[in-house]
Design a protein around this motif. Structure first.
Motif, short mmCIF file in Angstrom:
data_model
loop_
_atom_site.label_atom_id
_atom_site.label_comp_id
_atom_site.label_asym_id
_atom_site.label_seq_id
_atom_site.Cartn_x
_atom_site.Cartn_y
_atom_site.Cartn_z
N LYS A 81 -20.89 -0.80 12.33
CA LYS A 81 -19.78 -1.16 13.25
C LYS A 81 -18.35 -0.39 12.84
CE LYS A 81 -18.81 -5.14 14.79
NZ LYS A 81 -18.72 -6.44 15.10
N GLU B 217 -15.41 -1.12 13.30
CA GLU B 217 -14.40 -2.08 12.91
C GLU B 217 -14.89 -3.24 12.43
OE1 GLU B 217 -11.20 -0.89 12.28
OE2 GLU B 217 -11.45 0.86 13.06
N HIS B 218 -14.19 -3.95 11.48
CA HIS B 218 -14.56 -5.11 10.87
C HIS B 218 -13.68 -6.33 10.88
CE1 HIS B 218 -17.87 -2.39 9.33
NE2 HIS B 218 -18.58 -3.33 9.48
N SER B 219 -13.82 -7.48 11.34
CA SER B 219 -12.81 -8.66 11.04
C SER B 219 -13.01 -8.89 9.56
CB SER B 219 -13.34 -9.64 11.82
OG SER B 219 -14.59 -10.32 11.59
N GLU B 220 -12.23 -9.80 9.18
CA GLU B 220 -12.37 -10.58 7.98
C GLU B 220 -13.51 -11.27 7.63
OE1 GLU B 220 -10.95 -11.18 4.09
OE2 GLU B 220 -9.82 -9.87 5.68
N GLU B 221 -13.99 -12.10 8.80
CA GLU B 221 -15.17 -12.83 8.51
C GLU B 221 -16.44 -11.95 8.42
OE1 GLU B 221 -15.91 -15.39 11.89
OE2 GLU B 221 -14.07 -16.69 11.24
N GLU B 222 -16.26 -10.87 8.95
CA GLU B 222 -17.39 -9.88 8.96
C GLU B 222 -17.61 -9.11 7.71
OE1 GLU B 222 -18.12 -8.19 13.63
OE2 GLU B 222 -16.44 -7.40 12.50
N TRP B 223 -16.34 -8.80 7.07
CA TRP B 223 -16.51 -8.38 5.56
C TRP B 223 -16.94 -9.41 4.78
CZ3 TRP B 223 -16.01 -3.80 4.42
CH2 TRP B 223 -15.34 -2.53 5.13
N GLU B 224 -16.68 -10.74 5.02
CA GLU B 224 -17.27 -11.54 4.06
C GLU B 224 -18.75 -11.72 4.35
OE1 GLU B 224 -15.90 -13.21 1.90
OE2 GLU B 224 -13.66 -12.60 2.10
N LYS C 71 -15.73 2.15 3.68
CA LYS C 71 -15.31 0.73 4.28
C LYS C 71 -15.27 -0.14 3.23
CE LYS C 71 -17.83 1.01 7.93
NZ LYS C 71 -18.66 0.76 9.11
N LYS D 91 -12.02 -2.30 1.19
CA LYS D 91 -12.16 -3.86 1.26
C LYS D 91 -11.81 -4.08 -0.30
CE LYS D 91 -12.63 -8.34 2.64
NZ LYS D 91 -11.71 -8.80 3.21
#
Length: 519
Positions: A211, A213-220, A441, A445
């Protein structure tokens, strides 16, 4: 089967050759396997409690790089064997201890940028396996695979992970009471399920990672999926090895990852026949003498002893490569001992004449350190350690300079030089592997959370060149090479120890050519 029984009976008749002496042997050391940046080359990692191994490759068309890396915290000495990317993929390795006529042999399929580990140890009763599988060997159950071990060795143990859910049983051969047959029946579904788990978790991770872009939840979630991938791989690796051994023997391992439904493998497990008793032949006496002289740092005398061993009437033909490697090590030490002496003499002369400048002292002290480190690697000795320490004390305040030439690596050949590659130092304490930086990416992070552990220390120019200076009193744990995020090139990471080991140059100034993979 008759051929197998005859092999075992003949071998059983030689069992008195198992004396109380200890003989060198090899065992797979799966836990020590590791990924390493070898610029597309392949490697073996040999681990031993001894610092005097002699290693040779008997089927290599190109020069093989063999170098000791010194002692690890766990007491093992590391020896790396690096095979050229265009050379054999199944090197035949012979290993002996310096001054000994006994050796152990192994043949291993290698793969790029990966070190396959073996433990080299001395045991009273070395054993080996002989693959007796034929095209007619088939297991009739479509849900299982089967392995048979036939042996005359008493109390042979065959072990596999309890998670494999395999059934292990042993019975005595009807044709001979001295022969036992151990059978391992493997439920193939367990292996298949573990493989599918790796594939499915990989797929989930890659889909999310791709993807833009990633949200904080997606990074987790990405971190969690990466952990799941690592656990799935570790679980699979735990399943795929069957280990065999007996009291006072080495351990042997069989990789079963390629076994499918109805497949069957048959092995004879044999005591390794020792060709000669130790120190009773002319060759072995010269070998022993050479080993003692080498340990005393009398390299010229040791070389003469090894030459005499090579010329002796009773020399075993297949020992010649190891004897020749011993002579080569003597030549190496003679050369570096001479160079170190010349460098130290030059420093003394400059100080005596009052003409010594800091730069000149640094130049010769740096060279002396490099030469003595080579000597200490081949023949660890307090004599070298003390002198290396004295030389380093002269250079404590001098920076370590490293020049990198960064180039694309296209599997078997180099591509263009790579500009705009950021060079970062990792100053954290936890160990990190190259897998930690799977994408730009993910590195971003990591920086957002642990930026204090990283410091950018350079960037490559249009010619792919970058020069850095490091404080010797605060060296980073590793160096990370980060290409432009829009490029199709993977991030590379090397520990500072591996970098300094592989780099060329002097103690003061190093040079390293980095090949970076194109995705």
């Amino acid at each position: 089967m008759k051929r197998l029984v005859w092999i075992l009976l003949i071998t059983w008749a030689t069992l008195p050759l198992w004396a109380q002496s200890e003989y060198i042997s090899n065992s797979r050391y799966i836990e020590a396997d590791r990924i390493e940046n070898l610029s597309g080359n392949s490697g073996l990692l040999l681990l031993s409690k001894h610092n005097d191994l002699i290693i040779s490759i008997t089927n290599s068309a190109k020069k093989v790089s063999i170098y000791p890396k010194g002692e690890r915290p766990d007491g093992y000495y590391e020896y790396c064997v690096i095979i050229d990317a265009e050379d054999t993929r199944t090197p035949k390795v012979e290993v002996s201890r310096r001054g000994s006529v006994y050796k152990t042999e192994l043949t291993q399929t290698v793969k790029p940028d990966f070190l396959i580990a073996y433990r080299i140890e001395e045991v009273q009763k070395p054993i080996r396996m002989d693959d007796q599988t034929t095209s007619s060997d088939v297991h009739l159950n479509a849900e299982e695979a089967k392995i048979e071990f036939t042996t005359t060795i008493k109390n042979l143990k065959v072990e596999c992970s309890p998670k494999l859910e395999a059934k292990v049983s042993t019975h005595i051969s009807r044709s001979d009471p001295n022969i036992s047959i151990t059978t391992v029946v493997i439920p193939v579904s367990v292996l298949q399920k573990a493989q599918k788990m790796i594939e499915s978790t990989h797929k989930k991770h890659d889909e999310l990672d791709n993807k833009p872009e990633h949200s904080e939840e997606e990074w987790e979630r990405l971190d969690s999926l990466q952990n799941e991938v690592d656990k799935a791989k570790a679980f699979f690796e735990e399943l795929v090895y069957v280990t065999i051994y007996a009291e006072s023997t080495n351990q042997l391992a069989i990789d079963i990852r390629d076994m499918g439904p109805r497949s069957k493998k048959c092995y004879a497990v044999l005591p390794l026949i020792i060709e000669k008793n130790v120190f009773v032949t002319e060759c072995s006496m010269f070998m022993s003498e050479g080993g003692k002289l080498f340990g005393m740092r009398k390299y010229k005398d040791a070389r003469i002893a090894y030459e005499n061993a090579l010329k002796s009437k009773d020399v075993v033909v297949n020992m010649r490569p190891n004897i020749q490697e011993s002579i080569t090590q003597c030549d190496t030490c003679i050369l570096y001992e001479s160079l170190a002496a010349m460098a130290i003499k030059k420093i003394s002369e400059m100080k005596k004449n009052g003409t010594a400048t800091q730069d000149e002292v640094a130049k010769y002290a740096s060279a002396a350190i490099e030469f003595m480190q080579v000597l200490n690697t081949y023949n660890p000795d307090e004599f070298y350690i003390t002198r290396i320490k004295n030389m380093k004390n002269m250079l404590t305040d001098m920076p370590l300079k490293i020049k990198f030439a960064i180039v694309e690596w296209k599997t078997l050949h180099e591509g263009s030089y790579i500009p705009n590659v950021e060079v970062w130092g990792y100053y954290g304490t936890p160990y990190v592997s190259s897998n930690t930086f799977s994408s730009d990416k993910k590195f971003k992070k990591i920086l957002s959370k642990e930026g204090f552990n990283y410091k950018q220390i350079g960037v490559s120019n249009k010619q792919g060149i970058v020069e850095i200076e490091l404080d010797r009193t605060n060296l980073p744990e590793g160096i990370l090479f980060r290409p432009d995020s829009e490029s199709n090139i993977k991030i590379a990471y090397m520990s500072i120890a591996d970098l300094l080991r592989q780099a060329h140059g002097t103690y003061m100034e190093k040079q390293f050519r980095l090949r970076m993979y194109t995705k």
